[in-house]
Structures are given as C-alpha cells and as structure tokens.
Scaffold this active site. Structure first.
Site, PDB file in Angstrom:
ATOM      1  N   THR A  92      28.920   1.743  -5.850  1.00  0.00           N
ATOM      2  CA  THR A  92      30.295   1.720  -6.381  1.00  0.00           C
ATOM      3  C   THR A  92      31.323   1.946  -5.272  1.00  0.00           C
ATOM      4  OG1 THR A  92      29.753   2.362  -8.629  1.00  0.00           O
ATOM      5  CG2 THR A  92      31.934   3.003  -7.846  1.00  0.00           C
ATOM      6  N   THR A 108      39.824  10.841  -0.375  1.00  0.00           N
ATOM      7  CA  THR A 108      39.672  12.298  -0.407  1.00  0.00           C
ATOM      8  C   THR A 108      39.775  12.912   0.988  1.00  0.00           C
ATOM      9  OG1 THR A 108      37.956  13.986  -0.736  1.00  0.00           O
ATOM     10  CG2 THR A 108      37.174  11.783  -0.395  1.00  0.00           C
ATOM     11  N   ASP A 109      40.141  14.179   1.032  1.00  0.00           N
ATOM     12  CA  ASP A 109      40.153  14.890   2.324  1.00  0.00           C
ATOM     13  C   ASP A 109      38.733  15.174   2.821  1.00  0.00           C
ATOM     14  OD1 ASP A 109      39.470  16.848   0.459  1.00  0.00           O
ATOM     15  OD2 ASP A 109      40.943  18.323   1.122  1.00  0.00           O
ATOM     16  N   GLU A 110      37.743  14.994   1.925  1.00  0.00           N
ATOM     17  CA  GLU A 110      36.362  15.326   2.312  1.00  0.00           C
ATOM     18  C   GLU A 110      35.835  14.402   3.405  1.00  0.00           C
ATOM     19  OE1 GLU A 110      33.796  16.354  -0.968  1.00  0.00           O
ATOM     20  OE2 GLU A 110      35.506  16.898  -2.206  1.00  0.00           O
ATOM     21  N   TYR A 167      28.600  11.589  -0.958  1.00  0.00           N
ATOM     22  CA  TYR A 167      29.888  11.215  -1.568  1.00  0.00           C
ATOM     23  C   TYR A 167      30.943  10.975  -0.500  1.00  0.00           C
ATOM     24  CZ  TYR A 167      34.563  12.037  -3.522  1.00  0.00           C
ATOM     25  OH  TYR A 167      35.904  11.942  -3.824  1.00  0.00           O
ATOM     26  N   ALA A 204      30.661  10.526   2.676  1.00  0.00           N
ATOM     27  CA  ALA A 204      30.324   9.438   3.609  1.00  0.00           C
ATOM     28  C   ALA A 204      30.636   8.087   2.973  1.00  0.00           C
ATOM     29  CB  ALA A 204      28.851   9.524   3.996  1.00  0.00           C
ATOM     30  N   LYS A 255      32.930   7.525   0.682  1.00  0.00           N
ATOM     31  CA  LYS A 255      34.402   7.386   0.640  1.00  0.00           C
ATOM     32  C   LYS A 255      34.926   7.065   2.041  1.00  0.00           C
ATOM     33  CE  LYS A 255      36.935   7.908  -2.369  1.00  0.00           C
ATOM     34  NZ  LYS A 255      37.440   7.023  -3.466  1.00  0.00           N
ATOM     35  N   LYS A 289      33.029  19.496 -12.585  1.00  0.00           N
ATOM     36  CA  LYS A 289      33.765  20.002 -11.427  1.00  0.00           C
ATOM     37  C   LYS A 289      34.098  21.477 -11.656  1.00  0.00           C
ATOM     38  CE  LYS A 289      33.839  15.850  -9.654  1.00  0.00           C
ATOM     39  NZ  LYS A 289      34.682  14.806 -10.113  1.00  0.00           N
TER      40      LYS A 289
HETATM   41  P1  NAD Z   1      36.235  10.595 -12.121  1.00  0.00           P
HETATM   42  O1  NAD Z   1      34.778  10.652 -11.839  1.00  0.00           O
HETATM   43  O2  NAD Z   1      36.826  11.515 -13.131  1.00  0.00           O
HETATM   44  O3  NAD Z   1      36.631   9.113 -12.555  1.00  0.00           O
HETATM   45  C1  NAD Z   1      36.104   7.973 -11.952  1.00  0.00           C
HETATM   46  C2  NAD Z   1      36.307   6.796 -12.892  1.00  0.00           C
HETATM   47  O4  NAD Z   1      35.769   5.617 -12.240  1.00  0.00           O
HETATM   48  C3  NAD Z   1      35.580   6.944 -14.216  1.00  0.00           C
HETATM   49  O5  NAD Z   1      36.415   6.568 -15.288  1.00  0.00           O
HETATM   50  C4  NAD Z   1      34.402   6.008 -14.094  1.00  0.00           C
HETATM   51  O6  NAD Z   1      33.966   5.465 -15.337  1.00  0.00           O
HETATM   52  C5  NAD Z   1      34.964   4.928 -13.185  1.00  0.00           C
HETATM   53  N1  NAD Z   1      33.910   4.213 -12.464  1.00  0.00           N
HETATM   54  C6  NAD Z   1      32.849   4.747 -11.793  1.00  0.00           C
HETATM   55  N2  NAD Z   1      32.082   3.766 -11.293  1.00  0.00           N
HETATM   56  C7  NAD Z   1      32.662   2.595 -11.644  1.00  0.00           C
HETATM   57  C8  NAD Z   1      32.331   1.233 -11.433  1.00  0.00           C
HETATM   58  N3  NAD Z   1      31.225   0.883 -10.753  1.00  0.00           N
HETATM   59  N4  NAD Z   1      33.143   0.276 -11.941  1.00  0.00           N
HETATM   60  C9  NAD Z   1      34.261   0.624 -12.639  1.00  0.00           C
HETATM   61  N5  NAD Z   1      34.620   1.886 -12.882  1.00  0.00           N
HETATM   62  C10 NAD Z   1      33.824   2.867 -12.390  1.00  0.00           C
HETATM   63  O7  NAD Z   1      36.935  10.784 -10.705  1.00  0.00           O
HETATM   64  P2  NAD Z   1      38.385  11.347 -10.347  1.00  0.00           P
HETATM   65  O8  NAD Z   1      38.259  12.796 -10.060  1.00  0.00           O
HETATM   66  O9  NAD Z   1      39.362  10.868 -11.346  1.00  0.00           O
HETATM   67  O10 NAD Z   1      38.631  10.616  -8.952  1.00  0.00           O
HETATM   68  C11 NAD Z   1      39.300   9.358  -8.894  1.00  0.00           C
HETATM   69  C12 NAD Z   1      39.423   8.934  -7.446  1.00  0.00           C
HETATM   70  O11 NAD Z   1      40.144   9.899  -6.703  1.00  0.00           O
HETATM   71  C13 NAD Z   1      38.073   8.780  -6.738  1.00  0.00           C
HETATM   72  O12 NAD Z   1      38.137   7.646  -5.907  1.00  0.00           O
HETATM   73  C14 NAD Z   1      37.940  10.049  -5.918  1.00  0.00           C
HETATM   74  O13 NAD Z   1      37.167   9.812  -4.760  1.00  0.00           O
HETATM   75  C15 NAD Z   1      39.401  10.322  -5.580  1.00  0.00           C
HETATM   76  N6  NAD Z   1      39.735  11.740  -5.355  1.00  0.00           N
HETATM   77  C16 NAD Z   1      39.407  12.687  -6.274  1.00  0.00           C
HETATM   78  C17 NAD Z   1      39.776  14.016  -6.059  1.00  0.00           C
HETATM   79  C18 NAD Z   1      39.463  15.103  -7.070  1.00  0.00           C
HETATM   80  O14 NAD Z   1      39.692  16.281  -6.792  1.00  0.00           O
HETATM   81  N7  NAD Z   1      38.992  14.784  -8.264  1.00  0.00           N
HETATM   82  C19 NAD Z   1      40.474  14.368  -4.899  1.00  0.00           C
HETATM   83  C20 NAD Z   1      40.793  13.361  -3.971  1.00  0.00           C
HETATM   84  C21 NAD Z   1      40.426  12.044  -4.214  1.00  0.00           C
HETATM   85  P1  TYD Z   2      33.756  20.611  -6.894  1.00  0.00           P
HETATM   86  O1  TYD Z   2      34.662  20.807  -8.055  1.00  0.00           O
HETATM   87  O2  TYD Z   2      32.409  19.995  -7.128  1.00  0.00           O
HETATM   88  O3  TYD Z   2      34.598  19.779  -5.804  1.00  0.00           O
HETATM   89  P2  TYD Z   2      34.235  19.437  -4.259  1.00  0.00           P
HETATM   90  O4  TYD Z   2      32.817  19.741  -4.012  1.00  0.00           O
HETATM   91  O5  TYD Z   2      34.495  17.963  -4.210  1.00  0.00           O
HETATM   92  O6  TYD Z   2      35.176  20.254  -3.428  1.00  0.00           O
HETATM   93  O7  TYD Z   2      33.528  21.998  -6.186  1.00  0.00           O
HETATM   94  C1  TYD Z   2      34.612  22.777  -5.699  1.00  0.00           C
HETATM   95  C2  TYD Z   2      34.036  23.987  -4.988  1.00  0.00           C
HETATM   96  O8  TYD Z   2      33.358  24.825  -5.940  1.00  0.00           O
HETATM   97  C3  TYD Z   2      32.958  23.623  -3.963  1.00  0.00           C
HETATM   98  O9  TYD Z   2      33.083  24.504  -2.849  1.00  0.00           O
HETATM   99  C4  TYD Z   2      31.647  23.854  -4.671  1.00  0.00           C
HETATM  100  C5  TYD Z   2      31.979  24.994  -5.619  1.00  0.00           C
HETATM  101  N1  TYD Z   2      31.233  24.987  -6.910  1.00  0.00           N
HETATM  102  C6  TYD Z   2      30.557  26.145  -7.325  1.00  0.00           C
HETATM  103  O10 TYD Z   2      30.557  27.178  -6.642  1.00  0.00           O
HETATM  104  N2  TYD Z   2      29.911  26.108  -8.531  1.00  0.00           N
HETATM  105  C7  TYD Z   2      29.873  24.990  -9.316  1.00  0.00           C
HETATM  106  O11 TYD Z   2      29.240  25.006 -10.397  1.00  0.00           O
HETATM  107  C8  TYD Z   2      30.583  23.819  -8.860  1.00  0.00           C
HETATM  108  C9  TYD Z   2      30.574  22.565  -9.681  1.00  0.00           C
HETATM  109  C10 TYD Z   2      31.247  23.878  -7.660  1.00  0.00           C
END
Ligand code: NAD
Ligand code: TYD
Length: 347
Positions: A104, A128-130, A153, A155, A157, A192
């Site tokens: 994906t 993402t900042d990751e 993940y 890598a 992105k 999350k």
């Molecule tokens: P999420 O997992 O909640 O949503 C992802 C969406 O993409 C879902 O609706 C899923 O059904 C859809 N999807 C997955 N694979 C697909 C495919 N093959 N075809 C079509 N749709 C597909 O994720 P999110 O937290 O909303 O993140 C959205 C974007 O923002 C991502 O690209 C993520 O890398 C980026 N991002 C997220 C965060 C965060 O903290 N959540 C921070 C920075 C960047």
């Molecule tokens: P997460 O929400 O998975 O975001 P990301 O790994 O992309 O930063 O996790 C946020 C932080 O919380 C991360 O340092 C991992 C930690 N974490 C826990 O300690 N316990 C948990 O059950 C989860 C899901 C995350």
C-alpha cells in the site's frame, strides 16, 4: 480545486480532513474519497457528510494498489488534485506483517503518482516525522534532517516520500509533502496509544505501556493537522516539504497518567478505583524510537500556520468524544480488533 481526490478518507485523519474541508473551510469543490475500507477505514465516520453534502461528496471503494480501479475513477471524474493519505499506518502491525505496508505505502503511492503524472495534476503527500528516525534528548526534526527510518512502517513511508519528491524533480509533477508528528482526536482507531488507553481503561483492562514509558512523542490535535494540509494544498510552494508538529513533547507514561486522571473525573468506577492502577509495563516494541519532536518554523513563517489546540483541552475533548460515541466504539471493536488485542497482550 474543483475535484479533489482524497485517499484514505475513511481513516482517522482522512475523515477529519473531509469534515474540516466541508464544515470549517472555504473549500467549494467536490471530494472523491478513495478508500478500500481496510480494518482502519470506517465509512460511518462520514455518514452525516454523505447526507448533508450528497452533491459534493463521492465515495469510491477502491484499493490504491489496483491501477485499473484507479484509472476508472480518473475516466469518470475530472480529478484536478490528489491529497494522499491512504496507508497502512500502525507501527506494531508493520513489525508483525510488513508486506501490506510495502504494497500500500510504496506501490499504491507509485500508482497514484503515475496517474497524477498522466493528468499533470497537483499531488500532496501526507507523511510522518517517523521517516527521520529517533532523536536523542536534544534537538528537533527539520525539513533537512536525514532520513533514518527504524520500522517497516516508517521505512515504507520514507520510500513513498522519495518517490513523490523524485516525480516532482524528474517529471515536474506539482508535488508537496508534509511530515507530521503524532495526531490525536476523534475517530482514531483504538490500536493507537490514546484511544487504546481510553477504551482499555473504560473496560477495566490493563493499560500496556511499552518499555519504561519514557519514549517521547510530539502530540498534535488532528484538526490542527487538517488546517496545515489545507494551507499547503492552497499556498504550499511546489516541490517543498513542510514539517508539522504540536510543539508538545510528552513521555508516554505522562500521557497515560493524564488519561487516567481525566477518566477518574469523567467516568469514575463505582468502587472509585484510580485508573492508574491499571497501568502495566510490558516488553518494549522492537526498534522503538525514543523521541520525536518537530521544528515547525518553516510552515509557521512561510504559510502562517501554527497549532491552535492546547494539549490539556485537546485531550479532554478527545476523551469526551469517545465517551459520547459508544456506538462507534462498539462497532470498531470487531472480531479482528479483538484478535489483534489478544496477540498484543501475549507479547
Ligand atoms: P488510518 O490507518 O486511520 O487510515 C488509513 C486509511 O487508509 C483507512 O481508511 C484505510 O482503509 C485506508 N487504506 C489503507 N490501505 C489502503 C489501500 N490499499 N487502498 C485504499 N485505502 C487504503 O491512518 P491515519 O492515522 O488516518 O493516517 C493517515 C495518513 O497520515 C497516513 O499516510 C499516515 O502515514 C499519515 N500520518 C499519520 C499520523 C498519525 O499520528 N496518525 C501522523 C503523521 C502522518
Ligand atoms: P502509537 O500510537 O502506536 O504511535 P507511533 O508508534 O506511530 O508513535 O504509539 C505512540 C507511543 O506509545 C509509542 O512510543 C509506542 C507507545 N505505545 C505504548 O506504550 N503502548 C501501546 O499499547 C501503544 C499502542 C503504544
């Protein structure tokens, strides 16, 4: 932008972005939401939008890895911009099964770039900042920080960021990229950290904190991220990257303690047992990045964006949303979710 394609619009940030565009911005065009409804995609996040904006909101269930399905959408609608959010987004799942992330996040992004190139349309990539890896105790990620992703993940992105940049440089595709820190807010899938802790605490289940709980994330309220994306779509300089962060560094254990204390007030148990008693330290995540923190100076100075929500009120609003939306909570806690949680606890 008359026809904006948003990928991943049924996910956490995507659905908040679509709500923001229709309800809180001056966007006048139509949105085509392309989502394959994977486990994290939930069309119910947008039920009210579908009804209220039926003449401007189009949902297409399609996989971004399916080039034919994507090409059909372009045949049918005059898409003039893509805002790409669809991704596999959870680090722990990427460790368990990287394959979906490669498909994906890398191949799906490639498909979208090729279609954007065919029609020479605007492409914004939400990242993402990751991708920058882990910080030591000092310093911040800037747009020129080295890419050093640690997880499958991040890598994947990072790979997609490189593709987007290359399509901009080589084919003059009008691209922008944003690299954002951890988001929180309504509609986040409870795998999350924040929603997982809230829902486990309400269910009187253990609150699993990885390692020593001192890993640091820079938290940003999702609506602030949506405002940043819209600013970049409207005024971002083509070919540029923008870092987006909350200026809000918190250790995980402090976040979890805050959630517990808020729940003690908002949803006390009958026995008045403090939710903190549920905190359980468990084995650390492999390759767990220690600290993320974003320097948002560029987007603030160039585009006039800064976060508006403060963490204390943002986290309260978020917890209240989960308390008030029990139906949503029940529906996302499906068999698949329960199976994932069981695997997590067995670690
Ligand atoms: P999420 O997992 O909640 O949503 C992802 C969406 O993409 C879902 O609706 C899923 O059904 C859809 N999807 C997955 N694979 C697909 C495919 N093959 N075809 C079509 N749709 C597909 O994720 P999110 O937290 O909303 O993140 C959205 C974007 O923002 C991502 O690209 C993520 O890398 C980026 N991002 C997220 C965060 C965060 O903290 N959540 C921070 C920075 C960047
Ligand atoms: P997460 O929400 O998975 O975001 P990301 O790994 O992309 O930063 O996790 C946020 C932080 O919380 C991360 O340092 C991992 C930690 N974490 C826990 O300690 N316990 C948990 O059950 C989860 C899901 C995350």
């Amino acid at each position: 932008m008359d026809y904006l394609m948003i990928t991943g619009g049924c996910g956490f940030i995507g659905s908040n972005l679509i709500r923001h565009l229709f309800l809180n911005s001056d966007f006048k065009g139509s949105i085509i939401n392309v989502d394959n409804l994977s486990y994290a995609g939930n069309p119910e996040n947008l039920e009210d939008i579908k009804t209220e904006f039926s003449n401007r909101y189009i949902f297409v269930q399609a996989d971004i890895c399916d080039m034919d399905a994507l090409a059909d959408i372009f045949d049918k609608y005059p898409v003039d911009a893509i805002c790409h959010l669809a991704a596999q987004s959870h680090v722990d799942r990427s460790i368990e099964k990287p394959d979906d992330f490669i498909q994906t996040n890398i191949n799906g992004t490639y498909n979208l770039l090729e279609l954007a190139r065919k029609y020479m349309i605007r492409f914004h990539h939400v990242s993402t900042d990751e991708v920058y890896g882990s910080l030591g105790p000092k310093g911040l990620f800037t747009e020129t920080s080295l890419y050093m992703p640690s997880s499958p993940y991040s890598a994947s992105k990072a790979a997609s960021d490189h593709l987007v940049r290359a399509w901009g440089v080589t084919y003059n595709l009008p691209v922008t990229i944003s690299n954002c820190s951890n988001n929180y807010g309504p509609y986040q899938f409870p795998e999350k950290l924040m929603p997982l802790m809230v829902l486990n605490a309400l269910g009187k289940k253990a609150l699993p904190v990885y390692g020593d709980g001192l890993n640091i994330r820079d938290w940003l309220y999702v609506e602030d991220h949506c405002r940043a994306i819209v600013k970049i779509l409207q005024d971002g300089i083509l070919g540029e990257t923008y870092n987006v962060g909350g200026n809000c560094e918190m250790a995980n254990i402090d976040v979890v303690n805050m959630i517990c204390d808020i729940l003690d007030k908002m949803a006390p148990t009958i026995e008045k047992q403090p939710h903190r008693e549920l905190i359980t330290f468990i084995k650390d995540r492999p390759g767990h990045d220690r600290r993320y923190a974003i320097d948002s100076t560029k987007i603030t100075q160039k585009l006039g964006w800064k976060p508006e929500e403060n963490f204390a009120s943002g986290i309260e609003k978020t917890i209240k949303w989960y308390l008030d939306n029990q139906k949503w909570v029940e529906r996302v806690q499906t068999g698949e979710y329960r199976a994932w949680m069981e695997r997590q606890y067995k670690k």
